[in-house]
Design a protein around this motif. Structure first.
Motif, PDB file in Angstrom:
ATOM      1  N   GLU A  65       0.852  -1.192   0.000  1.00 51.23           N
ATOM      2  CA  GLU A  65       0.000   0.000   0.000  1.00 51.23           C
ATOM      3  C   GLU A  65       0.886   1.240   0.000  1.00 51.23           C
ATOM      4  O   GLU A  65       1.964   1.243   0.609  1.00 51.23           O
ATOM      5  N   VAL A  66       0.413   2.260  -0.703  1.00 51.66           N
ATOM      6  CA  VAL A  66       1.045   3.580  -0.648  1.00 51.66           C
ATOM      7  C   VAL A  66      -0.039   4.554  -0.203  1.00 51.66           C
ATOM      8  O   VAL A  66      -1.118   4.601  -0.803  1.00 51.66           O
ATOM      9  N   SER A  67       0.229   5.317   0.835  1.00 47.61           N
ATOM     10  CA  SER A  67      -0.794   6.217   1.382  1.00 47.61           C
ATOM     11  C   SER A  67      -1.038   7.391   0.451  1.00 47.61           C
ATOM     12  O   SER A  67      -0.206   7.707  -0.408  1.00 47.61           O
ATOM     13  N   ASP A  68      -2.171   8.050   0.643  1.00 47.76           N
ATOM     14  CA  ASP A  68      -2.349   9.357   0.027  1.00 47.76           C
ATOM     15  C   ASP A  68      -1.399  10.326   0.714  1.00 47.76           C
ATOM     16  O   ASP A  68      -1.082  10.173   1.904  1.00 47.76           O
ATOM     17  N   PHE A 116       4.969   4.251   2.581  1.00 51.12           N
ATOM     18  CA  PHE A 116       5.082   3.074   1.713  1.00 51.12           C
ATOM     19  C   PHE A 116       5.117   1.833   2.600  1.00 51.12           C
ATOM     20  O   PHE A 116       5.999   1.698   3.450  1.00 51.12           O
TER      21      PHE A 116
ATOM     22  N   LEU B  52       1.289   5.738  -9.097  1.00 44.26           N
ATOM     23  CA  LEU B  52       0.501   5.319  -7.936  1.00 44.26           C
ATOM     24  C   LEU B  52      -0.776   4.587  -8.373  1.00 44.26           C
ATOM     25  O   LEU B  52      -1.154   3.577  -7.771  1.00 44.26           O
ATOM     26  N   GLN B  55       0.227   1.132  -9.172  1.00 48.09           N
ATOM     27  CA  GLN B  55       0.497   0.359  -7.956  1.00 48.09           C
ATOM     28  C   GLN B  55      -0.802  -0.096  -7.308  1.00 48.09           C
ATOM     29  O   GLN B  55      -0.895  -1.213  -6.797  1.00 48.09           O
ATOM     30  N   ARG B  56      -1.821   0.773  -7.371  1.00 40.40           N
ATOM     31  CA  ARG B  56      -3.093   0.445  -6.719  1.00 40.40           C
ATOM     32  C   ARG B  56      -3.996  -0.439  -7.570  1.00 40.40           C
ATOM     33  O   ARG B  56      -5.008  -0.947  -7.073  1.00 40.40           O
TER      34      ARG B  56
END
Lengths: 264, 264
Positions: A65-68, A116, B52, B55-56
């Motif tokens: 997961e990558v955050s906002d 990340f 991104l 990635q999502r």
């Protein structure tokens, strides 16, 4: 309280205890069946380079997961979890130098931070045990041994450096099984990156890991090395972004995702 | 010259003929055994959001390579290939609207462009054929049928929209095999996203694909849908970046990577 007490607890409960400061140790074996994750937090100005670095180095940096930008709260792997408080131990790096370890990094949080979350080899350990492949550091109640190597990562923008690996001693006859079990889980580092010869990947002294604890290698066992989510910490130290926050090796974020889900 | 003539040619030779303007058609079945890729080119100001987004949304946008900013030349999947000239047909979108199709986009190239190469389901078709699962659009010499769906992608920054799928009619008794064969190849879209009921994923009329050509569905066959690398084109149309260049559906970039390599 011993680690074993947390084996059957839910991730949400364990994370609450971490948030409250009751747990500050390493997380191997906690919340059996649930995936754990490595953390890298960077200011937004570094986020593209690091996202590209992860894309180019999926063995060591498989992103879960990558955050906002600016959000401390996750969505996909643990809905609503506070990434600044729900890891037992953090490391703060300034200009690539370890500035300190903390059990809570909310005081350092910036509006431009991106988090990340990277898959962790702890996820496949339950599968190894199910397949009757021993996991020595769990047997011995230690952190997994991790080593810097000479295996180069593919650079991206400012980020460059070499791979960090985790090591598990495996009986010779079980090595193929260990490869098959872990190879089926690429989102948590997948198959080994090297089997058998530490010197070949730049490890001069197997008895002194760069991170984590040494474990016993019995006669008839071979050291097997997997790409490790501590790699970004090595890369941060070499690439020297002005600020980076990571987990402390072995002190992971425990997700609400079952390891089995990560096969699909 | 018929498509079959290119089946056994090397990717480098076929790409040279594309660059020279000798090939401008769709690429299904060309260079058997080699992976093909979808293309999205965006100005750097959109690159983080799109990286991104990928990635999502790894099912529809499995990234095989992301170029360095400004570079027209690839490194990993086809060393030295000119991404502006080695695809048979490109689409240029301005503000989300298709502005034209071209066989060469070097005249549009900007110093701030980033190229995203995305895995293509053509890669698993050779594996399906090896497993004696029929691939109808190859049998019929057509482009694969592709459809817009109501399956939402996870948004990232400015990018949002729904998934595009490719469809292959599979005999009922071979559906499990088709799932297993393709499920082993997540970097080229992996397992089906839906089996059997087009209406359930928002496809009103299976006989009229949104992209590509219709193929025959025989009695005893079920339509099977896979995530498709044309998804980003749908997303570009909905999200309206000022400029985007893509391949034309079915007209892919042919890489130097063997499909089998993409399993690891």
């Amino acid at each position: 309280m011993k680690i074993e007490d947390y084996t059957t607890m839910s991730p949400r409960e364990v994370r609450a205890r971490i948030r409250d400061g009751q747990i500050s140790g390493q997380t191997s074996g906690m919340c059996a069946g649930y995936a754990q994750a490595n953390l890298v937090v960077l200011p937004a100005s570094y986020a593209y380079d690091f996202l590209l670095f992860s894309q180019r180095n999926p063995r060591s940096c498989p992103l879960l997961e990558v955050s906002d930008t600016g959000s401390r709260f996750l969505k996909e792997i643990a809905d609503g979890a506070d990434i600044a408080r729900e890891i037992p131990r953090y490391r703060v790096f300034r200009d690539g130098i370890l500035a300190g370890e903390y059990t809570d990094v909310s005081e350092f949080w910036q509006e431009d931070f991106v988090s990340f979350l990277i898959g962790c080899s702890f996820s496949f350990e339950a599968e190894l045990l199910d397949a009757r492949v021993p996991v020595r550091h769990i047997e011995e109640g230690r952190n997994v041994p991790m080593y810097r190597t000479n295996i180069p990562c593919t650079p991206a923008g400012i980020f460059h450096g070499s791979m960090v690996v985790s090591m598990r001693p495996i009986p010779y006859e079980l090595v193929p099984r260990a490869v098959q079990v872990t190879g089926a889980m690429p989102r948590v580092h997948g198959a080994p990156i090297h089997i058998g010869c530490p010197e070949a990947i730049g490890i001069a002294d197997i008895s002194h890991p760069d991170f984590g604890d040494m474990v016993t290698i019995h006669a008839g066992e071979v050291p097997v090395f997997w790409p490790c989510g501590v790699t970004p910490q090595n890369v941060v130290m070499e690439s020297k972004p002005s600020l980076a926050i990571t987990h402390a090796p072995g002190h992971m974020f425990i997700t609400d995702i079952r390891n089995t889900e990560l096969k699909y």
